[in-house]
Design an enzyme around this catalytic site. Sequence first.
Site, PDB file in Angstrom:
ATOM      1  N   GLY A  46       0.787  -1.051  -0.056  1.00  0.00           N
ATOM      2  CA  GLY A  46       0.032  -0.117   0.121  1.00  0.00           C
ATOM      3  C   GLY A  46       0.834   1.294  -0.115  1.00  0.00           C
ATOM      4  CD  GLN A  51       3.288   5.908   2.779  1.00  0.00           C
ATOM      5  OE1 GLN A  51       2.136   5.112   2.174  1.00  0.00           O
ATOM      6  NE2 GLN A  51       4.192   4.802   3.227  1.00  0.00           N
ATOM      7  CB  CYS A  88       5.208   1.975   7.338  1.00  0.00           C
ATOM      8  SG  CYS A  88       4.635   3.270   6.548  1.00  0.00           S
ATOM      9  CG  LEU A  89       6.585   0.785   1.350  1.00  0.00           C
ATOM     10  CD1 LEU A  89       5.796   1.127  -0.200  1.00  0.00           C
ATOM     11  CD2 LEU A  89       7.475  -0.024   1.222  1.00  0.00           C
ATOM     12  CG  HIS A 130      -0.384   1.138   7.350  1.00  0.00           C
ATOM     13  ND1 HIS A 130       0.433   0.541   8.256  1.00  0.00           N
ATOM     14  CD2 HIS A 130       0.029   2.080   6.480  1.00  0.00           C
ATOM     15  CE1 HIS A 130       1.650   1.140   7.833  1.00  0.00           C
ATOM     16  NE2 HIS A 130       1.668   2.018   6.836  1.00  0.00           N
ATOM     17  CD  GLU A 131      -1.339   2.174   2.853  1.00  0.00           C
ATOM     18  OE1 GLU A 131      -0.948   3.514   2.671  1.00  0.00           O
ATOM     19  OE2 GLU A 131      -0.751   1.428   3.100  1.00  0.00           O
ATOM     20  CG  HIS A 134       0.360   6.378   5.784  1.00  0.00           C
ATOM     21  ND1 HIS A 134       1.422   6.994   6.199  1.00  0.00           N
ATOM     22  CD2 HIS A 134       0.600   5.218   5.294  1.00  0.00           C
ATOM     23  CE1 HIS A 134       2.327   6.056   6.403  1.00  0.00           C
ATOM     24  NE2 HIS A 134       1.844   4.991   5.561  1.00  0.00           N
TER      25      HIS A 134
HETATM   26 ZN    ZN Z   1       2.697   2.968   5.676  1.00  0.00          ZN
END
Ligand code: ZN
Length: 167
Positions: A46, A51, A88-89, A130-131, A134
């Site tokens: 995701g 991000q 998480c990226l 999670h998204e 963000h």
């Molecule tokens: Zn993330």
Amino acid sequence: MAIYPIRTFGDPVLRTAAVDVADEPESLERLVDDMLETMYEAPGVGLAAPQIGISKRLFVADIGEGPFVMVNPEILEVSGSWTFDEGCLSVPGYFWPIKRPGYAKARGVDIDGNEVVLEGEELMGRVLQHEIDHLNGMLLLERLSRRAKKQALRDIREHPLGLADRP
Ligand code: ZN
């Protein structure tokens, strides 16, 4: 298509609540393509617009069943409880066992403005939560217990972005 650099922990854009998307479908289509390419290249399941430094309420994801996008999403319902090693990226190399509701249902629109309602257990429920976190300026660290968060911040300080001594 273009691959964006992914913003990482410490970047203020990750702590900023994103604004509703009002873009035309054509420009959104391009952004979504770029976000998907960036997500697959990372690789991740995701990616939310903040991000890549774009403080707008949309995210892309693919939990292995094909890509999807949600624009202006909101959580409608959550239930249950599931602990999962979440990463998480934007905090690369780190995974923490995080307890969240196991089921989530979210509503948003697609790039053409058509309503999209998505729901799921486990990984799907996790990605939705999670998204959308963000988009509210919240990283997964905020979902750790106070003590675990303290330790996580210490770990990140000692091994910036988890890149040290990890495969
Ligand atoms: Zn993330």
